[in-house]
Design a protein around this motif. Structure first.
Motif, PDB file in Angstrom:
ATOM      1  N   ALA A   1       0.706 -11.351   1.966  1.00 60.02           N
ATOM      2  CA  ALA A   1       1.542 -10.259   2.474  1.00 60.02           C
ATOM      3  C   ALA A   1       1.418  -9.035   1.584  1.00 60.02           C
ATOM      4  O   ALA A   1       1.325  -7.900   2.065  1.00 60.02           O
ATOM      5  CB  ALA A   1       2.995 -10.710   2.571  1.00 60.02           C
ATOM      6  N   GLY A   2       1.420  -9.256   0.276  1.00 61.54           N
ATOM      7  CA  GLY A   2       1.253  -8.141  -0.641  1.00 61.54           C
ATOM      8  C   GLY A   2      -0.129  -7.544  -0.565  1.00 61.54           C
ATOM      9  O   GLY A   2      -0.295  -6.321  -0.508  1.00 61.54           O
ATOM     10  N   ASP A   3      -1.153  -8.396  -0.526  1.00 58.31           N
ATOM     11  CA  ASP A   3      -2.525  -7.905  -0.536  1.00 58.31           C
ATOM     12  C   ASP A   3      -2.896  -7.158   0.736  1.00 58.31           C
ATOM     13  O   ASP A   3      -3.771  -6.280   0.707  1.00 58.31           O
ATOM     14  CB  ASP A   3      -3.496  -9.066  -0.749  1.00 58.31           C
ATOM     15  N   MET A   4      -2.254  -7.498   1.875  1.00 62.32           N
ATOM     16  CA  MET A   4      -2.602  -6.798   3.106  1.00 62.32           C
ATOM     17  C   MET A   4      -2.009  -5.388   3.170  1.00 62.32           C
ATOM     18  O   MET A   4      -2.252  -4.656   4.115  1.00 62.32           O
ATOM     19  CB  MET A   4      -2.199  -7.613   4.333  1.00 62.32           C
TER      20      MET A   4
ATOM     21  N   ASN B   1      -3.888  -6.203  10.575  1.00 58.98           N
ATOM     22  CA  ASN B   1      -4.214  -5.150  11.532  1.00 58.98           C
ATOM     23  C   ASN B   1      -2.967  -4.498  12.112  1.00 58.98           C
ATOM     24  O   ASN B   1      -2.952  -3.295  12.394  1.00 58.98           O
ATOM     25  CB  ASN B   1      -5.093  -5.699  12.649  1.00 58.98           C
ATOM     26  N   VAL B   2      -1.902  -5.279  12.286  1.00 59.29           N
ATOM     27  CA  VAL B   2      -0.634  -4.694  12.742  1.00 59.29           C
ATOM     28  C   VAL B   2      -0.061  -3.779  11.662  1.00 59.29           C
ATOM     29  O   VAL B   2       0.405  -2.664  11.946  1.00 59.29           O
ATOM     30  CB  VAL B   2       0.372  -5.801  13.125  1.00 59.29           C
ATOM     31  N   VAL B   3      -0.110  -4.240  10.406  1.00 58.79           N
ATOM     32  CA  VAL B   3       0.354  -3.406   9.291  1.00 58.79           C
ATOM     33  C   VAL B   3      -0.462  -2.119   9.231  1.00 58.79           C
ATOM     34  O   VAL B   3       0.082  -1.023   9.082  1.00 58.79           O
ATOM     35  CB  VAL B   3       0.241  -4.178   7.958  1.00 58.79           C
ATOM     36  N   ARG B   4      -1.773  -2.250   9.371  1.00 56.62           N
ATOM     37  CA  ARG B   4      -2.671  -1.086   9.319  1.00 56.62           C
ATOM     38  C   ARG B   4      -2.338  -0.092  10.434  1.00 56.62           C
ATOM     39  O   ARG B   4      -2.305   1.125  10.208  1.00 56.62           O
ATOM     40  CB  ARG B   4      -4.121  -1.573   9.438  1.00 56.62           C
ATOM     41  N   ALA B   5      -2.088  -0.606  11.628  1.00 65.44           N
ATOM     42  CA  ALA B   5      -1.763   0.268  12.754  1.00 65.44           C
ATOM     43  C   ALA B   5      -0.447   1.000  12.520  1.00 65.44           C
ATOM     44  O   ALA B   5      -0.334   2.202  12.800  1.00 65.44           O
ATOM     45  CB  ALA B   5      -1.689  -0.550  14.044  1.00 65.44           C
ATOM     46  N   ALA B   6       0.547   0.278  12.017  1.00 64.07           N
ATOM     47  CA  ALA B   6       1.837   0.914  11.717  1.00 64.07           C
ATOM     48  C   ALA B   6       1.654   2.026  10.696  1.00 64.07           C
ATOM     49  O   ALA B   6       2.142   3.154  10.871  1.00 64.07           O
ATOM     50  CB  ALA B   6       2.831  -0.125  11.212  1.00 64.07           C
ATOM     51  N   ASN B   7       0.949   1.722   9.628  1.00 58.94           N
ATOM     52  CA  ASN B   7       0.738   2.704   8.563  1.00 58.94           C
ATOM     53  C   ASN B   7      -0.056   3.908   9.050  1.00 58.94           C
ATOM     54  O   ASN B   7       0.121   5.021   8.545  1.00 58.94           O
ATOM     55  CB  ASN B   7       0.017   2.059   7.374  1.00 58.94           C
TER      56      ASN B   7
ATOM     57  N   MET C   1       0.846  -1.190   0.000  1.00 60.85           N
ATOM     58  CA  MET C   1       0.000   0.000   0.000  1.00 60.85           C
ATOM     59  C   MET C   1       0.880   1.238   0.000  1.00 60.85           C
ATOM     60  O   MET C   1       1.849   1.324   0.744  1.00 60.85           O
ATOM     61  CB  MET C   1      -0.917   0.012   1.224  1.00 60.85           C
ATOM     62  N   ILE C   2       0.522   2.205  -0.826  1.00 61.57           N
ATOM     63  CA  ILE C   2       1.294   3.432  -0.946  1.00 61.57           C
ATOM     64  C   ILE C   2       1.024   4.331   0.256  1.00 61.57           C
ATOM     65  O   ILE C   2      -0.126   4.634   0.560  1.00 61.57           O
ATOM     66  CB  ILE C   2       0.915   4.182  -2.237  1.00 61.57           C
ATOM     67  N   LEU C   3       2.071   4.730   0.955  1.00 66.19           N
ATOM     68  CA  LEU C   3       1.927   5.713   2.027  1.00 66.19           C
ATOM     69  C   LEU C   3       2.147   7.091   1.429  1.00 66.19           C
ATOM     70  O   LEU C   3       3.233   7.391   0.925  1.00 66.19           O
ATOM     71  CB  LEU C   3       2.925   5.438   3.156  1.00 66.19           C
ATOM     72  N   LYS C   4       1.129   7.913   1.467  1.00 69.47           N
ATOM     73  CA  LYS C   4       1.172   9.206   0.799  1.00 69.47           C
ATOM     74  C   LYS C   4       2.107  10.182   1.509  1.00 69.47           C
ATOM     75  O   LYS C   4       2.317  10.123   2.716  1.00 69.47           O
ATOM     76  CB  LYS C   4      -0.237   9.809   0.731  1.00 69.47           C
ATOM     77  N   ASN C   5       2.654  11.096   0.736  1.00 68.88           N
ATOM     78  CA  ASN C   5       3.434  12.223   1.259  1.00 68.88           C
ATOM     79  C   ASN C   5       4.689  11.792   2.009  1.00 68.88           C
ATOM     80  O   ASN C   5       5.119  12.471   2.945  1.00 68.88           O
ATOM     81  CB  ASN C   5       2.563  13.110   2.157  1.00 68.88           C
ATOM     82  N   LYS C   6       5.256  10.655   1.635  1.00 70.00           N
ATOM     83  CA  LYS C   6       6.531  10.244   2.223  1.00 70.00           C
ATOM     84  C   LYS C   6       7.281   9.376   1.227  1.00 70.00           C
ATOM     85  O   LYS C   6       6.683   8.731   0.360  1.00 70.00           O
ATOM     86  CB  LYS C   6       6.329   9.505   3.560  1.00 70.00           C
ATOM     87  N   LYS C   7       8.593   9.366   1.373  1.00 65.76           N
ATOM     88  CA  LYS C   7       9.416   8.516   0.520  1.00 65.76           C
ATOM     89  C   LYS C   7       9.203   7.053   0.881  1.00 65.76           C
ATOM     90  O   LYS C   7       8.966   6.698   2.041  1.00 65.76           O
ATOM     91  CB  LYS C   7      10.900   8.860   0.697  1.00 65.76           C
ATOM     92  N   THR C   8       9.312   6.193  -0.121  1.00 69.54           N
ATOM     93  CA  THR C   8       9.276   4.770   0.156  1.00 69.54           C
ATOM     94  C   THR C   8      10.605   4.345   0.777  1.00 69.54           C
ATOM     95  O   THR C   8      11.619   5.052   0.694  1.00 69.54           O
ATOM     96  CB  THR C   8       9.040   3.963  -1.130  1.00 69.54           C
ATOM     97  N   LEU C   9      10.605   3.166   1.398  1.00 68.56           N
ATOM     98  CA  LEU C   9      11.847   2.638   1.958  1.00 68.56           C
ATOM     99  C   LEU C   9      12.912   2.490   0.883  1.00 68.56           C
ATOM    100  O   LEU C   9      14.093   2.769   1.115  1.00 68.56           O
ATOM    101  CB  LEU C   9      11.579   1.291   2.627  1.00 68.56           C
ATOM    102  N   LYS C  10      12.501   2.074  -0.296  1.00 68.56           N
ATOM    103  CA  LYS C  10      13.451   1.896  -1.394  1.00 68.56           C
ATOM    104  C   LYS C  10      14.071   3.225  -1.789  1.00 68.56           C
ATOM    105  O   LYS C  10      15.288   3.314  -2.038  1.00 68.56           O
ATOM    106  CB  LYS C  10      12.740   1.255  -2.583  1.00 68.56           C
ATOM    107  N   GLN C  11      13.266   4.268  -1.834  1.00 72.32           N
ATOM    108  CA  GLN C  11      13.791   5.596  -2.155  1.00 72.32           C
ATOM    109  C   GLN C  11      14.744   6.083  -1.074  1.00 72.32           C
ATOM    110  O   GLN C  11      15.789   6.678  -1.376  1.00 72.32           O
ATOM    111  CB  GLN C  11      12.627   6.579  -2.322  1.00 72.32           C
ATOM    112  N   ARG C  12      14.420   5.814   0.173  1.00 69.90           N
ATOM    113  CA  ARG C  12      15.285   6.246   1.269  1.00 69.90           C
ATOM    114  C   ARG C  12      16.623   5.501   1.248  1.00 69.90           C
ATOM    115  O   ARG C  12      17.682   6.087   1.505  1.00 69.90           O
ATOM    116  CB  ARG C  12      14.572   6.050   2.607  1.00 69.90           C
ATOM    117  N   LEU C  13      16.580   4.214   0.937  1.00 66.66           N
ATOM    118  CA  LEU C  13      17.826   3.460   0.809  1.00 66.66           C
ATOM    119  C   LEU C  13      18.676   4.011  -0.336  1.00 66.66           C
ATOM    120  O   LEU C  13      19.891   4.156  -0.203  1.00 66.66           O
ATOM    121  CB  LEU C  13      17.517   1.980   0.580  1.00 66.66           C
ATOM    122  N   ALA C  14      18.016   4.330  -1.444  1.00 67.95           N
ATOM    123  CA  ALA C  14      18.741   4.883  -2.593  1.00 67.95           C
ATOM    124  C   ALA C  14      19.373   6.224  -2.256  1.00 67.95           C
ATOM    125  O   ALA C  14      20.423   6.585  -2.819  1.00 67.95           O
ATOM    126  CB  ALA C  14      17.795   5.037  -3.782  1.00 67.95           C
ATOM    127  N   ASP C  15      18.762   6.958  -1.324  1.00 73.15           N
ATOM    128  CA  ASP C  15      19.312   8.239  -0.885  1.00 73.15           C
ATOM    129  C   ASP C  15      20.439   8.079   0.130  1.00 73.15           C
ATOM    130  O   ASP C  15      20.989   9.071   0.620  1.00 73.15           O
ATOM    131  CB  ASP C  15      18.207   9.101  -0.277  1.00 73.15           C
TER     132      ASP C  15
END
Length: 263
Positions: A86-89, A59-65, A1-15
């Motif tokens: 895992a992908g679908d959640m 639900n844990v993923v949802r809470a984190a997000n 799921m896309i978290l809006k208004n923030k860099k993805t982990l992959k983008q942060r690693l690339a930085d």
């Protein structure tokens, strides 16, 4: 799921960022929220050694997000249904253990991606697809380009194949499982043994030469500092259960000391 208004982990690693997370064992969304509020970069919801169902992990993923923290799901193995769920959640990454060959790793990452990069079962009615509210093209692009794919290297067979693993463009992070690696090397339960650490250093060298990010688990701050010095960017600092147990032990020890001082 896309978290809006923030860099993805992959983008942060690339930085070049160093990312700190922790393994997450409990069916306790409240604890996930607390870690997010505390400022942790990510959690790894543990489907291998935890005891949560798919819906409980979701639900844990949802809470984190909900508090802006990324959530990785470590599946118990590379079976289709585990990676698909895992992908679908709506996890921001999928981490796969218990692999022994380059071919197994390649098949695991194919299950995370859609065509032409993979063969993941397509559905927009999931949390990952924002229950049909995410534009299809945006969802497909995110799933194929930004969803973090993590392959665990936790035995000597996989360690020897790191240069070959690096040739797969759909693998993002090679995560060194030092606990199981210690077993593979005959020094079970000694992740800081010189034999294990020699393999860690070799994996880091090979992965960096092959253009891959490296992950590892650190048991304490000294270990975390050592791994940072090696150039590792994706670091899991123990697990939430370790943090809780450590604090419980500290509090009870203090109370016992107080009781003894008055006896």
């Amino acid at each position: 799921m896309i978290l809006k208004n923030k860099k993805t982990l992959k983008q942060r690693l690339a930085d070049g960022e160093i990312l700190f997370g922790t393994f997450f064992k409990f069916n306790a969304p409240q604890l996930a929220e607390m870690l997010g509020y505390a400022g942790m970069d990510f959690i790894i919801v543990d489907g291998e050694h935890g005891d949560c169902s798919y819906s409980e992990m979701a639900n844990v993923v949802r809470a984190a997000n909900s508090v802006g923290m990324d959530a990785i799901v470590r599946v118990p193995n590379a079976l289709d249904q585990n990676i698909l769920h895992a992908g679908d959640m709506g996890a921001q990454g999928i981490q796969v253990p218990n692999l022994h060959t380059v071919e197994e790793a390649a098949e695991a990452v194919r299950k995370m991606r859609y065509a032409p990069d993979g063969n993941r079962g397509f559905a927009m009615t999931t949390r990952a697809g924002q229950y049909t509210f995410c534009p299809k093209d945006e969802f497909l692009k995110y799933s194929n380009e930004e969803l973090l794919s993590i392959i665990m290297v936790e035995n000597t067979e996989m360690a020897a194949q790191v240069p070959e693993l690096c040739k797969n463009p759909n693998i993002d992070v090679l995560f060194i499982g030092t606990g199981d690696m210690s077993q593979s090397l005959g020094v079970l339960g000694q992740p800081q043994h010189e034999k294990v650490q020699a393999v860690v250093e070799q994996i880091v060298r090979d992965a960096k030469a092959g253009g891959k990010y490296v992950g590892v688990i650190a048991g304490n701050l000294e270990e975390a500092q050592h791994y940072v010095n090696l150039g590792i960017q994706y670091i899991a600092y123990g697990a939430e259960i370790n943090m809780i147990a450590s604090k419980f032990h500290e509090v009870v020890a203090d109370l016992n000391a107080l009781r003894q001082s008055k006896s």
